[in-house]
Design a protein around this motif. Sequence first.
Motif, PDB file in Angstrom:
ATOM      1  N   GLY A 178     -20.984 -43.652   0.615  1.00  0.00           N
ATOM      2  CA  GLY A 178     -19.899 -44.405   0.725  1.00  0.00           C
ATOM      3  C   GLY A 178     -19.757 -45.483   1.863  1.00  0.00           C
ATOM      4  N   TYR A 179     -20.730 -45.189   2.812  1.00  0.00           N
ATOM      5  CA  TYR A 179     -20.614 -45.836   4.075  1.00  0.00           C
ATOM      6  C   TYR A 179     -21.880 -46.958   4.383  1.00  0.00           C
ATOM      7  N   ASN A 180     -21.684 -48.043   4.976  1.00  0.00           N
ATOM      8  CA  ASN A 180     -22.493 -48.849   5.362  1.00  0.00           C
ATOM      9  C   ASN A 180     -23.720 -48.830   4.478  1.00  0.00           C
ATOM     10  N   LEU A 181     -24.871 -48.672   4.655  1.00  0.00           N
ATOM     11  CA  LEU A 181     -26.110 -49.223   3.950  1.00  0.00           C
ATOM     12  C   LEU A 181     -26.455 -47.852   2.566  1.00  0.00           C
ATOM     13  N   SER A 182     -25.907 -46.943   2.803  1.00  0.00           N
ATOM     14  CA  SER A 182     -25.783 -46.047   1.650  1.00  0.00           C
ATOM     15  C   SER A 182     -25.090 -45.947   0.481  1.00  0.00           C
ATOM     16  N   ASP A 183     -25.742 -45.501  -0.682  1.00  0.00           N
ATOM     17  CA  ASP A 183     -24.825 -45.692  -2.088  1.00  0.00           C
ATOM     18  C   ASP A 183     -23.541 -45.254  -1.715  1.00  0.00           C
ATOM     19  N   LYS A 184     -22.993 -45.681  -2.810  1.00  0.00           N
ATOM     20  CA  LYS A 184     -21.376 -45.424  -2.897  1.00  0.00           C
ATOM     21  C   LYS A 184     -20.836 -44.882  -4.261  1.00  0.00           C
ATOM     22  N   PRO A 185     -20.981 -43.393  -4.530  1.00  0.00           N
ATOM     23  CA  PRO A 185     -20.823 -43.062  -5.682  1.00  0.00           C
ATOM     24  C   PRO A 185     -19.237 -43.146  -6.086  1.00  0.00           C
ATOM     25  N   GLU A 186     -19.133 -43.504  -7.328  1.00  0.00           N
ATOM     26  CA  GLU A 186     -17.779 -43.769  -7.858  1.00  0.00           C
ATOM     27  C   GLU A 186     -16.932 -42.467  -8.219  1.00  0.00           C
ATOM     28  N   ASP A 187     -17.554 -41.460  -8.502  1.00  0.00           N
ATOM     29  CA  ASP A 187     -16.916 -40.185  -8.978  1.00  0.00           C
ATOM     30  C   ASP A 187     -16.326 -39.522  -7.608  1.00  0.00           C
ATOM     31  N   ILE A 188     -15.016 -39.438  -7.468  1.00  0.00           N
ATOM     32  CA  ILE A 188     -14.236 -39.362  -6.498  1.00  0.00           C
ATOM     33  C   ILE A 188     -14.380 -37.644  -6.086  1.00  0.00           C
ATOM     34  N   ALA A 189     -14.949 -36.871  -7.110  1.00  0.00           N
ATOM     35  CA  ALA A 189     -15.170 -35.481  -6.846  1.00  0.00           C
ATOM     36  C   ALA A 189     -16.327 -35.346  -6.192  1.00  0.00           C
ATOM     37  N   PHE A 190     -17.223 -36.364  -6.090  1.00  0.00           N
ATOM     38  CA  PHE A 190     -18.630 -36.352  -5.025  1.00  0.00           C
ATOM     39  C   PHE A 190     -18.248 -36.152  -3.468  1.00  0.00           C
ATOM     40  N   TYR A 191     -16.927 -36.821  -3.115  1.00  0.00           N
ATOM     41  CA  TYR A 191     -16.601 -36.625  -1.643  1.00  0.00           C
ATOM     42  C   TYR A 191     -15.832 -35.448  -1.166  1.00  0.00           C
ATOM     43  N   GLN A 192     -15.528 -34.559  -2.067  1.00  0.00           N
ATOM     44  CA  GLN A 192     -14.911 -33.411  -1.736  1.00  0.00           C
ATOM     45  C   GLN A 192     -15.901 -32.793  -0.731  1.00  0.00           C
ATOM     46  N   VAL A 193     -15.241 -32.046   0.219  1.00  0.00           N
ATOM     47  CA  VAL A 193     -15.965 -31.583   1.306  1.00  0.00           C
ATOM     48  C   VAL A 193     -17.124 -30.365   1.101  1.00  0.00           C
ATOM     49  N   PRO A 194     -16.831 -29.539  -0.039  1.00  0.00           N
ATOM     50  CA  PRO A 194     -17.822 -28.646  -0.561  1.00  0.00           C
ATOM     51  C   PRO A 194     -18.983 -29.309  -1.016  1.00  0.00           C
ATOM     52  N   ASN A 195     -18.618 -30.334  -1.807  1.00  0.00           N
ATOM     53  CA  ASN A 195     -19.831 -31.051  -2.459  1.00  0.00           C
ATOM     54  C   ASN A 195     -20.495 -31.881  -1.305  1.00  0.00           C
ATOM     55  N   LEU A 196     -20.139 -32.308  -0.407  1.00  0.00           N
ATOM     56  CA  LEU A 196     -20.584 -33.078   0.808  1.00  0.00           C
ATOM     57  C   LEU A 196     -21.642 -32.194   1.489  1.00  0.00           C
ATOM     58  N   ILE A 197     -20.946 -30.980   1.609  1.00  0.00           N
ATOM     59  CA  ILE A 197     -21.838 -29.842   2.280  1.00  0.00           C
ATOM     60  C   ILE A 197     -23.212 -29.623   1.627  1.00  0.00           C
ATOM     61  N   GLU A 198     -23.040 -29.306   0.029  1.00  0.00           N
ATOM     62  CA  GLU A 198     -24.127 -29.141  -0.518  1.00  0.00           C
ATOM     63  C   GLU A 198     -25.173 -30.419  -0.630  1.00  0.00           C
ATOM     64  N   PHE A 199     -24.486 -31.466  -0.776  1.00  0.00           N
ATOM     65  CA  PHE A 199     -25.418 -32.672  -0.619  1.00  0.00           C
ATOM     66  C   PHE A 199     -26.094 -32.738   0.602  1.00  0.00           C
ATOM     67  N   PHE A 200     -25.386 -32.659   1.712  1.00  0.00           N
ATOM     68  CA  PHE A 200     -26.254 -32.640   2.865  1.00  0.00           C
ATOM     69  C   PHE A 200     -27.199 -31.515   3.397  1.00  0.00           C
ATOM     70  N   ALA A 201     -27.133 -30.506   2.657  1.00  0.00           N
ATOM     71  CA  ALA A 201     -27.996 -29.429   2.758  1.00  0.00           C
ATOM     72  C   ALA A 201     -29.348 -30.165   2.041  1.00  0.00           C
ATOM     73  N   LYS A 202     -29.309 -30.689   0.889  1.00  0.00           N
ATOM     74  CA  LYS A 202     -30.445 -31.223   0.133  1.00  0.00           C
ATOM     75  C   LYS A 202     -30.938 -32.371   1.013  1.00  0.00           C
ATOM     76  N   PHE A 203     -30.182 -33.130   1.533  1.00  0.00           N
ATOM     77  CA  PHE A 203     -30.813 -34.406   2.515  1.00  0.00           C
ATOM     78  C   PHE A 203     -31.653 -33.505   3.795  1.00  0.00           C
ATOM     79  N   ILE A 204     -30.898 -32.529   4.543  1.00  0.00           N
ATOM     80  CA  ILE A 204     -31.744 -31.784   5.581  1.00  0.00           C
ATOM     81  C   ILE A 204     -33.105 -31.215   5.139  1.00  0.00           C
ATOM     82  N   GLN A 205     -32.939 -30.949   3.772  1.00  0.00           N
ATOM     83  CA  GLN A 205     -34.302 -29.997   3.306  1.00  0.00           C
ATOM     84  C   GLN A 205     -35.227 -31.359   3.032  1.00  0.00           C
ATOM     85  N   THR A 206     -34.683 -32.532   2.502  1.00  0.00           N
ATOM     86  CA  THR A 206     -35.578 -33.567   2.523  1.00  0.00           C
ATOM     87  C   THR A 206     -36.154 -34.254   3.668  1.00  0.00           C
TER      88      THR A 206
END
Length: 116
Positions: A71-99
């Motif tokens: 949602g910021y700067n040069l990253s994609d901006k998902p339209e689904d508002i549920a994506f931005y809920q903190v538990p979902n962001l934590i899960e997402f960034f766990a995947k980012f770290i693994q990558t």
Amino acid sequence: MEFESKYALIDNVNIHYVSGGPTSAETNSAKNTLGPTFIFLHGFPEYWQTWQAQLDYFCRDHHVIAPDLPGYNLSDKPEDIAFYQVPNLIEFFAKFIQTVSPTKKVYLVAHDWGEQ
């Protein structure tokens, strides 16, 4: 030190990040980063460069990574508002770290993530 701008595709969301730090000699055209890895997550509404002073300091002896959150700067901006809920962001960034650091543990530095 100059930072390399990169992208990681996580769950069909393209995340921009910068990376830098000491490297060994290039092997097969791939740089091998040395030292511990630090990942810096910015707050809201900022972007990776919020951490510029810390990146400049720690990149001398550490591998540093600073993404633009979804949602910021040069990253994609998902339209689904549920994506931005903190538990979902934590899960997402766990995947980012693994990558971005599949074999090394990381030190995660974050601020302004609010109360849960």
